[in-house]
Design a protein around this motif. Structure first.
Motif, PDB file in Angstrom:
ATOM      1  N   ALA A  79      -7.226 -38.610 112.564  1.00  0.00           N
ATOM      2  CA  ALA A  79      -7.470 -39.256 111.276  1.00  0.00           C
ATOM      3  C   ALA A  79      -8.273 -38.312 110.387  1.00  0.00           C
ATOM      4  N   PHE A  80      -8.162 -38.542 109.094  1.00  0.00           N
ATOM      5  CA  PHE A  80      -8.892 -37.688 108.151  1.00  0.00           C
ATOM      6  C   PHE A  80      -9.346 -38.504 106.953  1.00  0.00           C
ATOM      7  N   GLU A  81     -10.221 -37.869 106.183  1.00  0.00           N
ATOM      8  CA  GLU A  81     -10.658 -38.406 104.898  1.00  0.00           C
ATOM      9  C   GLU A  81     -10.611 -37.264 103.895  1.00  0.00           C
ATOM     10  N   LEU A  82      -9.943 -37.511 102.787  1.00  0.00           N
ATOM     11  CA  LEU A  82      -9.836 -36.533 101.712  1.00  0.00           C
ATOM     12  C   LEU A  82     -10.570 -37.112 100.512  1.00  0.00           C
ATOM     13  N   SER A  83     -11.475 -36.342  99.911  1.00  0.00           N
ATOM     14  CA  SER A  83     -12.263 -36.897  98.816  1.00  0.00           C
ATOM     15  C   SER A  83     -12.568 -35.862  97.741  1.00  0.00           C
TER      16      SER A  83
END
Length: 147
Positions: A119-123
């Motif tokens: 999983a990842f988070e792009l911000s």
């Protein structure tokens, strides 16, 4: 203060002929120049502040659109490799970037991936304190905006 005595009439330097006109003109010139200078720096500061902290709905929407391209590339990488990349640099083709930077805030992506790369988070954010921030959560496949 120097005093000039001319018979019955005494003149100080402030009473010299034309002094008041010259003094008044110079005072107004100084005041106007100061106002113009302060206005100029105010406009420059406001422009730089706006450019650095640009955060309105249309600019954020454009950044999300650019982020959707990255999300697609990340999902494609996950399908091919079985895990998300460790960094966004792994998405590039040699020297060519396959994505654009965000248009708002710091104009820089922040990519976080969990330890097993599932999983990842792009911000992207408005400032170095990461607030306000807009981020994509790959677990729920959705953009969130925290103001």
């Amino acid at each position: 203060m120097s005093v000039i005595k001319t018979g019955v009439f005494q003149m100080t330097w402030k009473n010299l002929p034309g002094f008041r006109r010259v003094f008044t003109a110079l005072t107004w010139l100084f005041v106007c120049a100061s106002c113009l200078l302060l206005s100029f720096f105010g406009v420059v500061f406001a422009f730089l502040l706006h450019e650095h902290f640009a955060w309105n709905s249309s600019i954020v929407r454009e950044s999300k659109s650019r982020g959707d391209v990255i999300v697609g590339l990340l999902e494609e990488h996950h399908r091919q490799q079985g895990r998300f990349p460790g960094s966004l640099d792994e998405l590039n083709d040699g020297n060519n970037n396959r994505y654009q930077q965000p248009t708002s805030g710091l104009k820089q992506w922040r990519y976080l991936v969990n330890s097993d790369r599932s999983a990842f988070e792009l911000s992207f954010s408005a400032n170095d304190n990461h607030y306000p921030v807009c981020y994509y959560d790959s677990k729920v496949k959705r953009w969130y905006e925290d103001r």
